[in-house]
Enzyme design. Structure first.
Site, mmCIF file in Angstrom:
data_model
loop_
_atom_site.group_PDB
_atom_site.id
_atom_site.type_symbol
_atom_site.label_atom_id
_atom_site.label_comp_id
_atom_site.label_asym_id
_atom_site.label_seq_id
_atom_site.Cartn_x
_atom_site.Cartn_y
_atom_site.Cartn_z
ATOM 1 N N ARG A 71 4.031 105.580 9.771
ATOM 2 C CA ARG A 71 4.809 104.747 8.860
ATOM 3 C C ARG A 71 4.215 103.363 8.638
ATOM 4 O O ARG A 71 4.578 102.692 7.671
ATOM 5 C CB ARG A 71 6.271 104.723 9.322
ATOM 6 C CG ARG A 71 6.930 106.043 8.964
ATOM 7 C CD ARG A 71 8.228 106.268 9.662
ATOM 8 N NE ARG A 71 8.060 106.835 10.976
ATOM 9 C CZ ARG A 71 8.886 106.635 11.981
ATOM 10 N NH1 ARG A 71 9.926 105.862 11.831
ATOM 11 N NH2 ARG A 71 8.662 107.201 13.147
ATOM 12 N N GLU A 108 9.057 106.109 23.232
ATOM 13 C CA GLU A 108 10.492 106.242 23.543
ATOM 14 C C GLU A 108 10.817 107.725 23.750
ATOM 15 O O GLU A 108 11.650 108.073 24.559
ATOM 16 C CB GLU A 108 11.309 105.673 22.371
ATOM 17 C CG GLU A 108 12.800 105.582 22.635
ATOM 18 C CD GLU A 108 13.600 105.125 21.416
ATOM 19 O OE1 GLU A 108 13.015 104.977 20.321
ATOM 20 O OE2 GLU A 108 14.814 104.938 21.570
HETATM 21 O O1 LIG Z 1 7.406 101.106 20.377
HETATM 22 P P1 LIG Z 1 7.220 102.554 20.646
HETATM 23 O O2 LIG Z 1 8.192 103.077 21.684
HETATM 24 O O3 LIG Z 1 5.826 102.905 20.998
HETATM 25 O O4 LIG Z 1 7.631 103.359 19.334
HETATM 26 C C1 LIG Z 1 7.319 102.914 18.043
HETATM 27 C C2 LIG Z 1 6.559 103.948 17.270
HETATM 28 O O5 LIG Z 1 7.357 105.137 17.134
HETATM 29 C C3 LIG Z 1 7.373 105.525 15.773
HETATM 30 O O6 LIG Z 1 6.296 106.330 15.430
HETATM 31 P P2 LIG Z 1 6.144 107.830 15.999
HETATM 32 O O7 LIG Z 1 5.454 107.775 17.315
HETATM 33 O O8 LIG Z 1 7.478 108.489 15.935
HETATM 34 O O9 LIG Z 1 5.097 108.495 15.029
HETATM 35 P P3 LIG Z 1 5.126 108.885 13.480
HETATM 36 O O10 LIG Z 1 5.256 107.579 12.706
HETATM 37 O O11 LIG Z 1 3.779 109.502 13.295
HETATM 38 O O12 LIG Z 1 6.271 109.799 13.252
HETATM 39 C C4 LIG Z 1 7.254 104.208 15.034
HETATM 40 O O13 LIG Z 1 6.836 104.388 13.690
HETATM 41 C C5 LIG Z 1 6.266 103.453 15.871
HETATM 42 O O14 LIG Z 1 4.928 103.737 15.514
HETATM 43 N N1 LIG Z 2 14.814 104.655 17.133
HETATM 44 C C1 LIG Z 2 13.717 104.840 16.400
HETATM 45 N N2 LIG Z 2 13.816 104.952 15.069
HETATM 46 C C2 LIG Z 2 12.702 105.133 14.329
HETATM 47 N N3 LIG Z 2 11.479 105.249 14.852
HETATM 48 C C3 LIG Z 2 11.361 105.140 16.178
HETATM 49 N N4 LIG Z 2 10.278 105.166 16.980
HETATM 50 C C4 LIG Z 2 10.690 105.009 18.242
HETATM 51 N N5 LIG Z 2 12.017 104.858 18.295
HETATM 52 C C5 LIG Z 2 12.461 104.933 17.009
#
Ligand SMILES: O=P(O)(O)OC[C@H]1O[C@H](OP(=O)(O)OP(=O)(O)O)[C@H](O)[C@@H]1O
Ligand SMILES: Nc1ncnc2[nH]cnc12
Length: 183
Positions: A71, A108
């Site tokens: 994202r 997370e």
């Molecule tokens: O602070 P953190 O606990 O590390 O989490 C934050 C990350 O989690 C989500 O991405 P995700 O890993 O879900 O990947 P995606 O955007 O490819 O779905 C979000 O877009 C961040 O990149």
């Molecule tokens: N709560 C949340 N919502 C969207 N993206 C996330 N990535 C990690 N935690 C998230």
């Protein structure tokens, strides 16, 4: 002619366009969804302008915007174009061609690896890292390590949403993180 919005009005508009999805992608996670923000051009312009405002103290010194998969890719290129600088992608494992450098991290809701292409930046270049959200901070901290391993300097980490209770900013240097919305 529409009247220009203040920063507070833009922030309120952006906040209204963040979706909330309980129990995604796992039970117990309240997912903050930026897709509605992308669907509304006024809100999308507002978020890019607000991200640019957060970089005021670095005007003229940003060389590159780095965006985190997936994202961060939705926001980073528009911000980079607005600043007149280039964009580099930081991707999940195995997605980038050529020689890459990797850092693993804890999420997370899981475990992952983020990679950059060797030569993505020149040593000494000043980089701003962009993502939609910071939760535990593992992803952003890994991105900072990647940029530093490549010889770059991270000027700022920039996110739309900060999940304050998960204390992600504590994994980063003091004042490294700027966020538009805090929950
Ligand atoms: O602070 P953190 O606990 O590390 O989490 C934050 C990350 O989690 C989500 O991405 P995700 O890993 O879900 O990947 P995606 O955007 O490819 O779905 C979000 O877009 C961040 O990149
Ligand atoms: N709560 C949340 N919502 C969207 N993206 C996330 N990535 C990690 N935690 C998230």
């Amino acid at each position: 002619m529409p009247v220009a919005k203040t920063s507070a009005e833009k922030t309120a508009l952006v906040a209204r366009r963040i979706g909330l999805v309980p129990d995604f992608p796992k039970p117990g996670v309240l997912f903050r969804d930026v897709c509605p923000l992308l669907k509304d051009p006024e809100a999308f312009n507002a978020v890019i302008e607000l991200l640019e405002e957060k970089l005021q103290k670095h005007v003229g010194s940003v060389d590159l915007i780095a965006g985190l998969e997936a994202r961060g890719f939705l926001l980073g290129p528009s911000l980079a174009a607005r600043l007149g600088v280039g964009f580099i992608p930081l991707r999940k494992k195995g997605k980038l061609p050529g020689e890459t450098i990797a850092v693993s991290y804890t999420l997370e809701y899981g475990q992952d690896v983020v990679e950059a292409q060797m030569g993505a930046l020149k040593p000494g270049q000043n980089v701003v890292i962009v993502d939609d959200l910071i939760a535990t901070g593992g992803t952003m901290a890994a991105a900072v390590q990647l940029i530093q391993k490549l010889g770059g300097t991270v000027l700022q980490c920039l996110v739309v949403i900060e999940l304050v209770e998960l204390r992600g900013r504590e994994l980063l240097e003091a004042d490294m993180l700027q966020s538009l919305l805090q929950y």
